[in-house]
Design an enzyme around this catalytic site. Structure first.
Site, PDB file in Angstrom:
ATOM      1  CB  CYS A  27      48.273 -60.075 -44.638  1.00 29.90           C
ATOM      2  SG  CYS A  27      48.566 -58.378 -44.135  1.00 29.90           S
ATOM      3  CD  GLU A  28      45.592 -64.605 -47.532  1.00 27.65           C
ATOM      4  OE1 GLU A  28      46.168 -65.659 -47.872  1.00 27.65           O
ATOM      5  OE2 GLU A  28      44.828 -64.516 -46.568  1.00 27.65           O
TER       6      GLU A  28
END
Ligand SMILES: *Cc1c(COP(=O)(O)O)cnc(C)c1O
Length: 395
Positions: free
Chosen positions: A347-348
């Site tokens: 989640c980046e």
């Protein structure tokens, strides 16, 4: 000596057909080709001067079998933490084959190094010299040290892997030498045995090494002239590989040969042993990261190839905008070519392994290999997002 090749549209790593390997192994998976590493080590060894010793920088790859290979070949190691000292000892390296570098050595780490009588502690600052000197005095134990100098050269590599430029935290300035030498009178148990440098990583031309040696060699002589019996000239590591061209080996062979010739300058110094600390150049080409495509996600702007691996397993693209070739494990000649962004599950938004790669169309559940992941791959991996770290195997 290229480890990756296609035969009948199927990708091989050394002699291993990856399609077959993937019938019994799960991904994400790091695979190392030991015969390739051994061959590269021999090439390196044959081309450096005869009085040069190799200390593999184990932060590049600390896999037990890889370390074992180097240990059996009588190569030493360059370490940067207590954890690495312990791992090297466990792998069978003798304390006198271990060089300890790094700017932030703690008291516990220094005590371990001194208790084990390791070959050389590379000193990175005046306060570190005082800390190490005091510990050696207290233990009354002879401790061999080298001064790491910052030769202030710009190696023209990515700014995050430049280490021998004046703005970097590594090494000491030439102008500090008189103060360092006079501090040695306080610490009779310290023996200054050499000078060391390490100017950066992924360096593909010899000019920066040449410039650094031209600064270091006169310093070496001048310190000797002041009565210090220096025995070792440690040239560090830093040689780079052409990541953009995983199958091509000619540049690397030429670089190693010319590097060996450059070191002849150092070999001219009388009664002096050369220490080399290569990391990447010995292992990068001989590791791959295999991953499975989870989804193909098409948006109005992009085709995303979403993998079961990402920046948590191979952080180099995120950290240094590093390039790694992406190779489908099987090629289907009847399929079209597609432009992909290859991304992970993290989640980046920086979890991108490769951008704008034109590849033979790949479908969900198929496999890809990320090339040249044998250095700074697994050793930099994390469990971010609570994913497991990948498994490592050797072929
Ligand atoms: C990282 C490092 C090396 C190895 O660098 P490569 O670029 O992988 O060859 C050698 N010496 C020191 C002190 C290092 O920190």
């Amino acid at each position: 000596m290229s480890s990756l090749s296609y035969q009948a549209n199927s990708l091989y790593f050394g002699k291993t057909k990856l399609e077959e390997l993937l019938l019994k192994e799960k991904t994400p998976l790091y695979v190392y080709h030991l015969a390739g590493i051994s061959e590269r080590l021999n090439l390196f060894r044959e081309n450096i001067p005869k009085n040069a010793a190799i200390h593999f920088a184990m932060k590049a790859n600390a896999n037990a079998k890889v370390l074992n290979l180097f240990q059996k070949e009588s190569v030493g190691v360059d370490v940067v933490s207590a954890g690495e000292i312990q791992k090297a000892l466990n792998a069978g390296f003798k304390p006198d084959q271990i060089i300890f570098s790094g700017v932030g050595k703690t008291i516990e780490e220094i005590e371990l190094a001194i208790d084990q009588s390791i070959h050389q502690i590379n000193i990175e600052s005046a306060p570190e010299l005082h800390r190490i000197g005091k510990i050696a005095n207290k233990k009354q134990k002879k401790t061999k040290i080298a001064f790491r100098l910052n030769p202030d050269v710009d190696p023209k590599t990515h700014p995050y892997i430049t280490t021998g430029f004046r703005e970097n935290k590594f090494g000491m300035e030439e102008k500090c030498i008189p103060e360092l030498l006079s501090a040695l009178t306080l610490y009779p148990y310290l023996e200054l045995t050499g000078l060391t440098m390490h100017i950066g990583s992924q360096i593909r031309t010899l000019e920066p090494f040449n410039a650094a040696l031209d600064k270091m060699i006169p310093l070496f002589s001048s310190i000797r002239a002041q009565g210090f019996a220096l025995k070792n000239f440690d040239v560090g590591g830093g040689l780079g590989i052409p990541y953009e061209n995983a199958e091509n080996n000619t540049e690397t062979v030429a670089l190693i040969k010319n590097y060996g010739k450059l070191l002849e300058k150092v070999a001219q110094i009388k009664d002096c042993k050369i220490l080399c600390e290569p990391g990447r150049i010995l292992v990068a080409n001989f590791g791959i990261l295999l991953a499975q495509v989870q989804y193909i996600k098409e948006t109005s702007y992009k085709n995303f190839l979403i993998l079961n691996t990402g920046m948590h397993h191979l952080v180099r693209p995120t950290l240094y905008q590093a390039y790694h070739q992406i190779l489908p494990v099987c090629i289907f000649p009847d399929r079209k070519e597609i432009n992909y962004d290859v991304v992970g599950p993290i989640c980046e938004s920086s979890d991108v392994l490769a951008k704008n790669r034109i590849l033979n169309e790949i479908k969900a559940d198929e496999y890809i290999a990320i090339a040249d992941a044998g250095a700074y791959g697994f050793t930099m991996s994390s469990r971010y997002n609570e994913h497991d770290q990948p498994k490592e195997i050797c072929i």
